[in-house]
Design a protein around this motif. Sequence first.
Motif, PDB file in Angstrom:
ATOM      1  N   TYR A   1      14.827  43.289  51.508  1.00 20.79           N
ATOM      2  CA  TYR A   1      13.406  43.066  51.740  1.00 20.79           C
ATOM      3  C   TYR A   1      12.826  42.208  50.612  1.00 20.79           C
ATOM      4  O   TYR A   1      13.045  42.490  49.426  1.00 20.79           O
ATOM      5  N   VAL A   2      12.062  41.194  50.962  1.00 25.15           N
ATOM      6  CA  VAL A   2      11.364  40.394  49.964  1.00 25.15           C
ATOM      7  C   VAL A   2      10.138  41.181  49.490  1.00 25.15           C
ATOM      8  O   VAL A   2       9.249  41.486  50.275  1.00 25.15           O
ATOM      9  N   MET A   3      10.113  41.484  48.191  1.00 22.56           N
ATOM     10  CA  MET A   3       8.992  42.224  47.614  1.00 22.56           C
ATOM     11  C   MET A   3       7.990  41.293  46.940  1.00 22.56           C
ATOM     12  O   MET A   3       6.916  41.742  46.524  1.00 22.56           O
ATOM     13  N   GLY A   4       8.313  40.026  46.858  1.00 20.28           N
ATOM     14  CA  GLY A   4       7.365  39.063  46.313  1.00 20.28           C
ATOM     15  C   GLY A   4       8.019  37.722  46.062  1.00 20.28           C
ATOM     16  O   GLY A   4       9.200  37.640  45.711  1.00 20.28           O
ATOM     17  N   ARG A   5       7.263  36.669  46.293  1.00 23.43           N
ATOM     18  CA  ARG A   5       7.615  35.319  45.843  1.00 23.43           C
ATOM     19  C   ARG A   5       6.530  34.934  44.855  1.00 23.43           C
ATOM     20  O   ARG A   5       5.358  34.845  45.219  1.00 23.43           O
ATOM     21  N   TRP A   6       6.933  34.701  43.610  1.00 26.96           N
ATOM     22  CA  TRP A   6       5.944  34.721  42.540  1.00 26.96           C
ATOM     23  C   TRP A   6       6.120  33.576  41.561  1.00 26.96           C
ATOM     24  O   TRP A   6       7.242  33.205  41.191  1.00 26.96           O
ATOM     25  N   ALA A   7       4.996  33.033  41.147  1.00 23.79           N
ATOM     26  CA  ALA A   7       4.915  32.101  40.031  1.00 23.79           C
ATOM     27  C   ALA A   7       3.571  32.331  39.357  1.00 23.79           C
ATOM     28  O   ALA A   7       2.594  32.729  40.000  1.00 23.79           O
ATOM     29  N   SER A   8       3.510  32.089  38.065  1.00 28.88           N
ATOM     30  CA  SER A   8       2.255  32.318  37.353  1.00 28.88           C
ATOM     31  C   SER A   8       1.204  31.290  37.741  1.00 28.88           C
ATOM     32  O   SER A   8       0.007  31.568  37.681  1.00 28.88           O
ATOM     33  N   ARG A   9       1.649  30.101  38.164  1.00 30.08           N
ATOM     34  CA  ARG A   9       0.730  29.057  38.619  1.00 30.08           C
ATOM     35  C   ARG A   9       0.811  28.953  40.137  1.00 30.08           C
ATOM     36  O   ARG A   9       1.658  29.572  40.769  1.00 30.08           O
ATOM     37  N   ASP A  10      -0.051  28.103  40.720  1.00 29.51           N
ATOM     38  CA  ASP A  10      -0.018  27.931  42.172  1.00 29.51           C
ATOM     39  C   ASP A  10       0.185  26.474  42.578  1.00 29.51           C
ATOM     40  O   ASP A  10      -0.085  26.097  43.707  1.00 29.51           O
TER      41      ASP A  10
END
Length: 455
Positions: free
Chosen positions: A147-156
């Motif tokens: 399961y993907v629990m997040g796709r994350w980066a500090s910037r957008d």
Amino acid sequence: MTAPTPRRAVLVAALAVATAATAATLSGGSASASAAPTPRAQGRTVDNRFWFSYDHWRAGAHRGTTAVPGARPGLEIGTAAGRTEYADPHTGRKSTWEYATWTSPVHRSTVPATEAIASWNARTPAGTWIQIELRGTYTDGAVSPWYVMGRWASRDGDIRRTSVDGQTDGKSTVWTDTLAVDAPAAAAGLRITDWQLRLTLHRRPGADRGPTVWLAGAMASDVPDRFTVPASVPSGTAHELKVPRYSQEVHIGRYPEYDNGGEAWCSPTSSQMVVEFWGRKASATALTWVKPGYSDPQICHAARSTYDAAYKGCGNWPFNAAYAATYRGLAGVVTRLTSLTDLETLVRAGIPVITSQSFRREELTGAGYGTAGHLMTVVGFTAAGDVIANDPHAPDNPGVRRVYKRAEWETIWLRTKRTATAGKVTSGSGGICYLYVPALPGAAQIRALREVGVL
């Protein structure tokens, strides 16, 4: 208050941070799977497992990743394992990325669980991002998908930070950031007995370096349904931390693309209070995008930095903890505690705690509002044991400090079921909180974190 929609599931995780030497002392060195599930401790409802030391990162299965030593050990890309294309559902952009993966050892939970939530701390420079996945084994022997629990980066600028909706295998479902068993009501019902994490680190093709992950793990819990909780006994000692006070309400109508300020920004507003308590703040460069004349522009920055494009709000809890950890020398996760005694222990050690609660207007004397979910920061206790909170639901910054009755506050925080204004039974937070502390905590802080079951 909450982001757009109430959560179905209670969100939980834990914090474990220290140097590699401290990690070896606290956790016994390298991470490894137990031979069999550990029997559930008497009355225990939460189990935590986090990887953060050099030995932790050396364990598990590497496909292109490498453990990096130092004062704050981490996981990085060594040699990319391959390339992949990601089509961002929120921007429509397709991009090619180099990637490498790390899969944790299997962790056998001491608590056969109805819920699990991942948490992570990472540095993601421009041109990088990470994906966090979790899979569990059920009591019937079946294994969930990744399961993907997040796709994350500090910037957008490269990807939009996002949870992933619609993930289910018919036995469990991911609700924003929580993996929840679908039908856990019966005491002998389906549970998650063990789990693994998989981290995928991404960078632009040909780049020399990529992201660095400092902490990753998950918490599993099985908190029984309850409308009431036993009252805890106050310590009898007054203590209050000097935490900056910020109102969410002064931001009403600001940045509709980040959920319009006001009640939707309780989570990033609370996060920013504690970030600044630890002496960190956003740089002037980071705030240049904020409209001139807006008060407390760092709150706007925190909202943008925690916004979940799928959830369409700033209330993704691990995204808030990950945001706090982008500040130098800070670590942050989401956890669950069991009583106000735990909170008093942390506050006495100098650790403010961000808590989640929901209540009708008449259930919390002095609040003046009701909510389906709201974050505030516990900064102290009176000699009588009442809660001193920095509650961002205030008309201005000076009005943020509140004192709430202990028994009322403990109930609205710890219960898992409540009756809403219309008479409908809905969920409560069950003791959820954020903990942000120095990545290298002091001895008193480590003792307090261990005492409340976080380390």
